[in-house]
Design an enzyme around this catalytic site. Structure first.
Site, PDB file in Angstrom:
ATOM      1  CG  ASP A   1      12.132-108.087   1.530  1.00  0.00           C
ATOM      2  OD1 ASP A   1      11.898-109.179   0.982  1.00  0.00           O
ATOM      3  OD2 ASP A   1      11.310-107.486   2.239  1.00  0.00           O
ATOM      4  CG  HIS A   2      15.879-108.522  -4.271  1.00  0.00           C
ATOM      5  ND1 HIS A   2      16.374-108.294  -5.536  1.00  0.00           N
ATOM      6  CD2 HIS A   2      16.051-107.369  -3.591  1.00  0.00           C
ATOM      7  CE1 HIS A   2      16.838-107.062  -5.611  1.00  0.00           C
ATOM      8  NE2 HIS A   2      16.656-106.484  -4.444  1.00  0.00           N
TER       9      HIS A   2
ATOM     10  CB  SER B   1       9.774 -96.109  -3.730  1.00  0.00           C
ATOM     11  OG  SER B   1      10.994 -95.824  -4.385  1.00  0.00           O
ATOM     12  N   GLY B   2      11.028 -99.402  -3.818  1.00  0.00           N
ATOM     13  CA  GLY B   2      11.059-100.698  -4.472  1.00  0.00           C
ATOM     14  C   GLY B   2      11.490-100.711  -5.923  1.00  0.00           C
ATOM     15  CD  GLU B   3      14.631-102.824  -5.940  1.00  0.00           C
ATOM     16  OE1 GLU B   3      14.059-103.882  -5.630  1.00  0.00           O
ATOM     17  OE2 GLU B   3      15.408-102.229  -5.174  1.00  0.00           O
TER      18      GLU B   3
ATOM     19  CB  SER C   1      11.648 -84.739  -4.582  1.00  0.00           C
ATOM     20  OG  SER C   1      10.294 -85.120  -4.461  1.00  0.00           O
TER      21      SER C   1
END
Length: 325
Positions: free
Chosen positions: A37-38, A105-107, A176
């Site tokens: 999903d870009h 958390s994406g780029e 984490s």
């Protein structure tokens, strides 16, 4: 038994082609299909970045059996989590409960376009936790008003929900993130065949008295009848892959990825991505994920021009070899 998937790589193919590949992958025998999903491709040479949700909606109507999944959507900057909840519910209906919402958390490559900056990693993870809580709440069908640290939701309600709740999966990279997300979602996503991640996930799920869930990995391969040409194609389109997640998350444009990968050699790519016509070699490259305990592995076939031949003539025999492992 491990399930094997096919990747609808939005960065290297146009939307009409992707829907055609979704049909071909189902016909070839893949168990599931995942979509990136870009907003941008990783490299200019890749040349594409259609809207994944429109592609998945079309694929849901064009296929009958395979599960569909985002791999992954970032519900924190470019998309508000309330909107992601609505999109996921609609796709769950269109796919007749064959859709899993994969989250991460994406780029910055994709999120910077809305001009809201790029938070630090710890903040992004906190935002994702809150986003997942909002999505879960909205998927109950109840009206939601939310005033959190990162998001506000005002009297939202999703009116069209599938019969079964949309399963959620989250991308994790260490202890984490496992502690944060294992109690909140159903399945793990990871792109490294790390057995410690799987054990940590299972332990965290057990402490929360939850089922282990699926562990969904992904690996690129570059099948081609000529090994040297396959290596060339992998180097041209996938040399960004060697930077690692921490690099990939923080570079803002395809030009930046080109600069960061300019010293990646063809031998480096060939050493990390199985290339060429040898199906046994391609299958063996997946073994580390099996040994690490992954329940699902999605393949990325590198290069748009090779997809039709790969799906029609190669995928079936390759799946036989993978299942034999």
């Amino acid at each position: 038994m491990t399930r094997f998937g096919y990747t609808l790589m939005t960065e290297q193919s146009g939307p009409r082609e992707l829907v055609r590949y979704a049909v071909g992958a189902e016909r070839a025998g893949f168990d599931f299909e995942v979509s990136s999903d870009h907003y941008f491709p990783w490299l200019v040479e890749m040349g594409h970045a259609p809207y994944a949700w429109a592609v998945l909606g079309a694929a849901a109507q064009a296929t009958e059996r395979v599960e569909l999944m985002t791999y992954v959507t970032c519900p924190t900057v470019r998309y508000h989590p309330a909107v992601v909840a609505q999109k996921a519910a609609t796709l769950g209906l269109l796919a007749d409960n064959r859709f899993t919402l994969g989250l991460g958390s994406g780029e910055v490559l994709n999120e910077h376009v809305v001009g809201q900056g790029w938070p630090a990693a710890a903040t992004r993870q906190a935002m994702l936790v809150e986003a997942i809580e909002i999505i879960r709440s909205l998927h109950t069908g109840e009206q939601l008003t939310w005033a959190g640290e990162h998001y506000r939701v005002d009297s939202a309600k999703i009116w069209d929900l599938p019969d079964e709740p949309v399963p959620l999966a989250a991308a994790v990279s260490g202890a984490s993130s496992i502690e944060k997300f294992a109690p909140l979602v159903d399945h793990l996503i990871a792109v490294e065949p790390d057995a410690e991640l799987v054990r940590g996930w299972d332990d965290a799920r057990s402490r929360s008295e939850l089922g282990a869930g699926r562990k969904i990995g992904q690996i690129p391969i570059c099948w081609g009848p000529d090994k040297d040409r396959a290596v060339d194609r992998a180097h041209e389109l996938f040399r960004w892959f060697g930077g690692g997640w921490h690099v990939n998350a923080d570079l803002p444009t395809p030009v930046a990825f080109d600069a960061a990968s300019q010293f990646v050699r063809k031998d480096d790519v060939a050493g990390s991505i199985a290339c060429g016509p040898d199906l046994d070699e391609l299958a063996e490259s997946v073994r580390p994920f099996l040994d690490a305990g992954f329940t699902d592995v999605a393949l990325v076939q590198v290069g748009d021009e090779s997809q039709s031949e790969f799906l029609e003539n190669v995928a079936g025999p390759l799946l036989d070899r993978l299942r034999a492992l």
